[in-house]
Scaffold this motif. Structure first.
Motif, PDB file in Angstrom:
ATOM      1  N   GLY A 125      26.122 -39.152  -9.973  1.00 10.39           N
ATOM      2  CA  GLY A 125      26.069 -37.714  -9.729  1.00 10.39           C
ATOM      3  C   GLY A 125      25.674 -37.299  -8.336  1.00 10.39           C
ATOM      4  N   PRO A 126      26.367 -37.776  -7.297  1.00 12.43           N
ATOM      5  CA  PRO A 126      25.933 -37.447  -5.935  1.00 12.43           C
ATOM      6  C   PRO A 126      26.036 -35.958  -5.619  1.00 12.43           C
ATOM      7  CG  PRO A 126      28.090 -38.533  -5.907  1.00 12.43           C
ATOM      8  CD  PRO A 126      27.561 -38.644  -7.308  1.00 12.43           C
ATOM      9  N   LEU A 127      24.958 -35.421  -5.060  1.00 15.45           N
ATOM     10  CA  LEU A 127      24.903 -34.054  -4.551  1.00 15.45           C
ATOM     11  C   LEU A 127      24.323 -34.116  -3.141  1.00 15.45           C
ATOM     12  CD1 LEU A 127      23.539 -32.261  -7.761  1.00 15.45           C
ATOM     13  CD2 LEU A 127      25.851 -32.030  -6.820  1.00 15.45           C
ATOM     14  N   ALA A 128      24.360 -33.009  -2.416  1.00 17.51           N
ATOM     15  CA  ALA A 128      23.942 -33.035  -1.015  1.00 17.51           C
ATOM     16  C   ALA A 128      22.704 -32.205  -0.714  1.00 17.51           C
ATOM     17  CB  ALA A 128      25.095 -32.558  -0.125  1.00 17.51           C
ATOM     18  N   ALA A 129      22.536 -31.063  -1.377  1.00 14.27           N
ATOM     19  CA  ALA A 129      21.553 -30.077  -0.900  1.00 14.27           C
ATOM     20  C   ALA A 129      20.322 -29.927  -1.775  1.00 14.27           C
ATOM     21  CB  ALA A 129      22.235 -28.713  -0.758  1.00 14.27           C
ATOM     22  N   CYS A 130      20.229 -30.672  -2.871  1.00 13.81           N
ATOM     23  CA  CYS A 130      19.151 -30.418  -3.831  1.00 13.81           C
ATOM     24  C   CYS A 130      17.775 -30.767  -3.266  1.00 13.81           C
ATOM     25  CB  CYS A 130      19.410 -31.173  -5.124  1.00 13.81           C
ATOM     26  SG  CYS A 130      20.933 -30.643  -5.953  1.00 13.81           S
ATOM     27  N   GLU A 131      17.696 -31.809  -2.451  1.00 15.35           N
ATOM     28  CA  GLU A 131      16.410 -32.115  -1.825  1.00 15.35           C
ATOM     29  C   GLU A 131      16.025 -31.025  -0.839  1.00 15.35           C
ATOM     30  OE1 GLU A 131      16.100 -36.022  -0.202  1.00 15.35           O
ATOM     31  OE2 GLU A 131      16.390 -37.023  -2.147  1.00 15.35           O
ATOM     32  N   PHE A 132      17.006 -30.494  -0.098  1.00 21.65           N
ATOM     33  CA  PHE A 132      16.725 -29.351   0.771  1.00 21.65           C
ATOM     34  C   PHE A 132      16.185 -28.176  -0.050  1.00 21.65           C
ATOM     35  CE2 PHE A 132      20.187 -31.123   3.664  1.00 21.65           C
ATOM     36  CZ  PHE A 132      19.299 -31.530   4.652  1.00 21.65           C
ATOM     37  N   ASP A 133      16.815 -27.922  -1.211  1.00 25.30           N
ATOM     38  CA  ASP A 133      16.376 -26.817  -2.064  1.00 25.30           C
ATOM     39  C   ASP A 133      14.911 -26.977  -2.450  1.00 25.30           C
ATOM     40  OD1 ASP A 133      18.974 -25.852  -2.000  1.00 25.30           O
ATOM     41  OD2 ASP A 133      19.484 -26.552  -4.018  1.00 25.30           O
ATOM     42  N   ALA A 134      14.550 -28.177  -2.907  1.00 20.96           N
ATOM     43  CA  ALA A 134      13.169 -28.414  -3.335  1.00 20.96           C
ATOM     44  C   ALA A 134      12.196 -28.240  -2.172  1.00 20.96           C
ATOM     45  CB  ALA A 134      13.046 -29.811  -3.934  1.00 20.96           C
ATOM     46  N   ASN A 135      12.530 -28.784  -1.018  1.00 19.49           N
ATOM     47  CA  ASN A 135      11.641 -28.662   0.140  1.00 19.49           C
ATOM     48  C   ASN A 135      11.514 -27.220   0.611  1.00 19.49           C
ATOM     49  OD1 ASN A 135      10.794 -31.367   0.500  1.00 19.49           O
ATOM     50  ND2 ASN A 135      12.750 -31.887   1.462  1.00 19.49           N
ATOM     51  N   ASP A 136      12.609 -26.458   0.530  1.00 22.51           N
ATOM     52  CA  ASP A 136      12.549 -25.062   0.952  1.00 22.51           C
ATOM     53  C   ASP A 136      11.719 -24.217  -0.014  1.00 22.51           C
ATOM     54  OD1 ASP A 136      14.015 -25.489   3.244  1.00 22.51           O
ATOM     55  OD2 ASP A 136      15.933 -24.949   2.349  1.00 22.51           O
ATOM     56  N   MET A 137      11.797 -24.499  -1.315  1.00 24.27           N
ATOM     57  CA  MET A 137      10.939 -23.808  -2.276  1.00 24.27           C
ATOM     58  C   MET A 137       9.474 -24.199  -2.058  1.00 24.27           C
ATOM     59  SD  MET A 137      12.843 -21.762  -4.049  1.00 24.27           S
ATOM     60  CE  MET A 137      13.672 -21.521  -2.468  1.00 24.27           C
ATOM     61  N   ALA A 138       9.239 -25.463  -1.722  1.00 24.05           N
ATOM     62  CA  ALA A 138       7.869 -25.902  -1.434  1.00 24.05           C
ATOM     63  C   ALA A 138       7.310 -25.213  -0.197  1.00 24.05           C
ATOM     64  CB  ALA A 138       7.835 -27.417  -1.258  1.00 24.05           C
ATOM     65  N   ALA A 139       8.176 -24.912   0.767  1.00 22.77           N
ATOM     66  CA  ALA A 139       7.726 -24.209   1.970  1.00 22.77           C
ATOM     67  C   ALA A 139       7.263 -22.798   1.629  1.00 22.77           C
ATOM     68  CB  ALA A 139       8.848 -24.175   3.006  1.00 22.77           C
ATOM     69  N   ILE A 140       7.984 -22.132   0.725  1.00 23.70           N
ATOM     70  CA  ILE A 140       7.538 -20.804   0.264  1.00 23.70           C
ATOM     71  C   ILE A 140       6.179 -20.925  -0.407  1.00 23.70           C
ATOM     72  CG2 ILE A 140       7.991 -18.949  -1.383  1.00 23.70           C
ATOM     73  CD1 ILE A 140      10.961 -19.304  -0.855  1.00 23.70           C
ATOM     74  N   ALA A 141       6.046 -21.933  -1.277  1.00 22.93           N
ATOM     75  CA  ALA A 141       4.780 -22.138  -1.983  1.00 22.93           C
ATOM     76  C   ALA A 141       3.632 -22.385  -0.997  1.00 22.93           C
ATOM     77  CB  ALA A 141       4.913 -23.307  -2.949  1.00 22.93           C
ATOM     78  N   LYS A 142       3.891 -23.179   0.022  1.00 24.99           N
ATOM     79  CA  LYS A 142       2.853 -23.468   1.027  1.00 24.99           C
ATOM     80  C   LYS A 142       2.431 -22.196   1.740  1.00 24.99           C
ATOM     81  CE  LYS A 142       1.910 -26.247   5.163  1.00 24.99           C
ATOM     82  NZ  LYS A 142       2.462 -27.246   6.123  1.00 24.99           N
ATOM     83  N   ASP A 143       3.411 -21.358   2.094  1.00 25.69           N
ATOM     84  CA  ASP A 143       3.102 -20.100   2.771  1.00 25.69           C
ATOM     85  C   ASP A 143       2.225 -19.193   1.902  1.00 25.69           C
ATOM     86  OD1 ASP A 143       4.516 -20.832   5.011  1.00 25.69           O
ATOM     87  OD2 ASP A 143       6.335 -19.711   4.470  1.00 25.69           O
ATOM     88  N   LYS A 144       2.360 -19.321   0.578  1.00 33.44           N
ATOM     89  CA  LYS A 144       1.586 -18.500  -0.350  1.00 33.44           C
ATOM     90  C   LYS A 144       0.285 -19.177  -0.775  1.00 33.44           C
ATOM     91  CE  LYS A 144       3.045 -15.060  -1.541  1.00 33.44           C
ATOM     92  NZ  LYS A 144       3.003 -13.722  -0.911  1.00 33.44           N
ATOM     93  N   GLY A 145      -0.018 -20.332  -0.169  1.00 32.45           N
ATOM     94  CA  GLY A 145      -1.282 -20.993  -0.439  1.00 32.45           C
ATOM     95  C   GLY A 145      -1.315 -21.801  -1.721  1.00 32.45           C
ATOM     96  N   MET A 146      -0.161 -22.196  -2.229  1.00 30.23           N
ATOM     97  CA  MET A 146      -0.117 -22.962  -3.472  1.00 30.23           C
ATOM     98  C   MET A 146      -0.305 -24.451  -3.218  1.00 30.23           C
ATOM     99  SD  MET A 146       3.123 -21.195  -5.430  1.00 30.23           S
ATOM    100  CE  MET A 146       3.499 -19.449  -5.196  1.00 30.23           C
ATOM    101  N   SER A 147      -0.876 -25.118  -4.203  1.00 28.89           N
ATOM    102  CA  SER A 147      -0.965 -26.574  -4.210  1.00 28.89           C
ATOM    103  C   SER A 147       0.318 -27.120  -4.820  1.00 28.89           C
ATOM    104  CB  SER A 147      -2.177 -27.018  -5.027  1.00 28.89           C
ATOM    105  OG  SER A 147      -2.206 -28.416  -5.174  1.00 28.89           O
ATOM    106  N   SER A 148       1.068 -27.945  -4.075  1.00 28.52           N
ATOM    107  CA  SER A 148       2.431 -28.294  -4.473  1.00 28.52           C
ATOM    108  C   SER A 148       2.616 -29.782  -4.744  1.00 28.52           C
ATOM    109  CB  SER A 148       3.434 -27.875  -3.389  1.00 28.52           C
ATOM    110  OG  SER A 148       3.410 -26.482  -3.187  1.00 28.52           O
TER     111      SER A 148
END
Length: 311
Positions: free
Chosen positions: A44-67
């Motif tokens: 099941g090769p995909l290309a952008a899913c790791e980018f998606d997870a890291n970008d959501m984690a960046a939002i969480a970091k900006d909001k002070g969440m433990s990720s």
């Protein structure tokens, strides 16, 4: 006022201050592929899913969440379910769990009769699928008043109809986040005892047939039966899914189509509306072939009125 009484009052004030400060935990799962050993040779090769997870984690970091970020080979069943269970044990009323998933959606035959279409929907993790029955059971273990935000950029993430969507016409640089039906059936055949037992265990733990999260979310406002289920759901859950039940979520080179528009609307935190506004703006930016859904479960009215990702 006596020193003892003053100390007691100060202690109560400190306790109230601690209680008023909400905690937030985030879990971000992104898979650019899966293990062929667990899926009958399909990776099941995909290309952008790791980018998606890291970008959501960046939002969480900006909001002070433990990720916790689980990418591809780290995105195993044990790691994902373990992270959810740790969050359920530590979060209390007013706290927030932000859970995002980007990867393939799959299906296995339903054996406990909780699905109208006779299939249970799944997230395709690296070493095996997590069935929606399991996810609902994990969500139901969170304490009363915990807010759970789920962003799911995968197929089979829409409403209750849940039939196998037709294979979409692809465009350059896009791939459907859909495990092919032939692969789904082969995977189930090769691991039938495992997936059947997962469903039995989830039903037994719940003490009744488990209603999967998307079904409950989709019908909570129109179904008396599901309204009763929601009344017993202690946490407050908001799900924004990547597509309707008869559509396919698309991958891209840098982000999935859904996640890309989530990021555009969020605009590095400049967005100031509520969850309904947020969903509407994301949906407006999507093509008619992929229309995100918004559902809520539990007493989530106040949660829906908040600005997205608010701790």
């Amino acid at each position: 006022m006596s020193k003892a009484r003053l100390a007691k009052q100060n202690g109560l004030a400190s306790a109230d201050a601690r209680a008023a400060k909400a905690r937030a935990i985030s879990i971000h799962i992104g898979l650019n592929g899966v293990s062929g050993d667990a899926y009958g040779g399909w990776t099941g090769p995909l290309a952008a899913c790791e980018f998606d997870a890291n970008d959501m984690a960046a939002i969480a970091k900006d909001k002070g969440m433990s990720s916790t970020v689980l990418l591809t080979k780290k995105a195993t069943r044990a790691n994902a379910l373990g992270a959810l269970r740790r969050a359920a044990k530590s979060l209390r009323a007013g706290d927030l769990l932000f859970l995002s998933y980007s990867g393939h959606g799959g299906q296995v035959p339903d054996i406990n009769g909780d699905e109208d279409d006779k299939r249970d929907e799944t997230w395709c993790l690296y070493d095996g699928q997590v069935i929606d029955d399991e996810l609902y059971l994990e969500f139901s273990r969170f304490a009363a008043g915990v807010r759970i935000l789920v962003l799911s950029d995968s197929c089979h993430s829409g409403t209750v109809a849940r039939g196998i969507p037709p294979q979409p016409e692809t465009v350059p640089h896009q791939r459907p986040k859909l495990m092919p039906e032939s692969v789904a059936m082969r995977t189930y055949r090769d691991h039938k005892a495992f997936y059947d037992q997962l469903q039995r265990d989830a039903a037994a733990a719940a003490g009744k047939p488990v209603v999967d999260p998307d079904t409950a979310l989709a019908q909570v406002t129109v179904s008396g039966r599901l309204s009763a289920i929601a009344a017993k759901f202690k946490a407050e859950l908001v799900l924004i899914s990547g597509c309707q039940d008869n559509q396919t979520s698309m991958d891209g080179d840098h982000n999935g189509a859904f996640t890309e528009q989530v990021l555009n609307v969020w605009n590095t935190g400049k967005f100031s509306g509520n969850y309904a506004d947020f969903h509407a703006r994301v949906k407006a930016r999507m093509p008619p072939t992929q229309s995100p859904n918004l559902f809520a479960l539990g007493s989530a009215g106040a949660f829906l009125a908040q600005t997205p990702f608010s701790v």
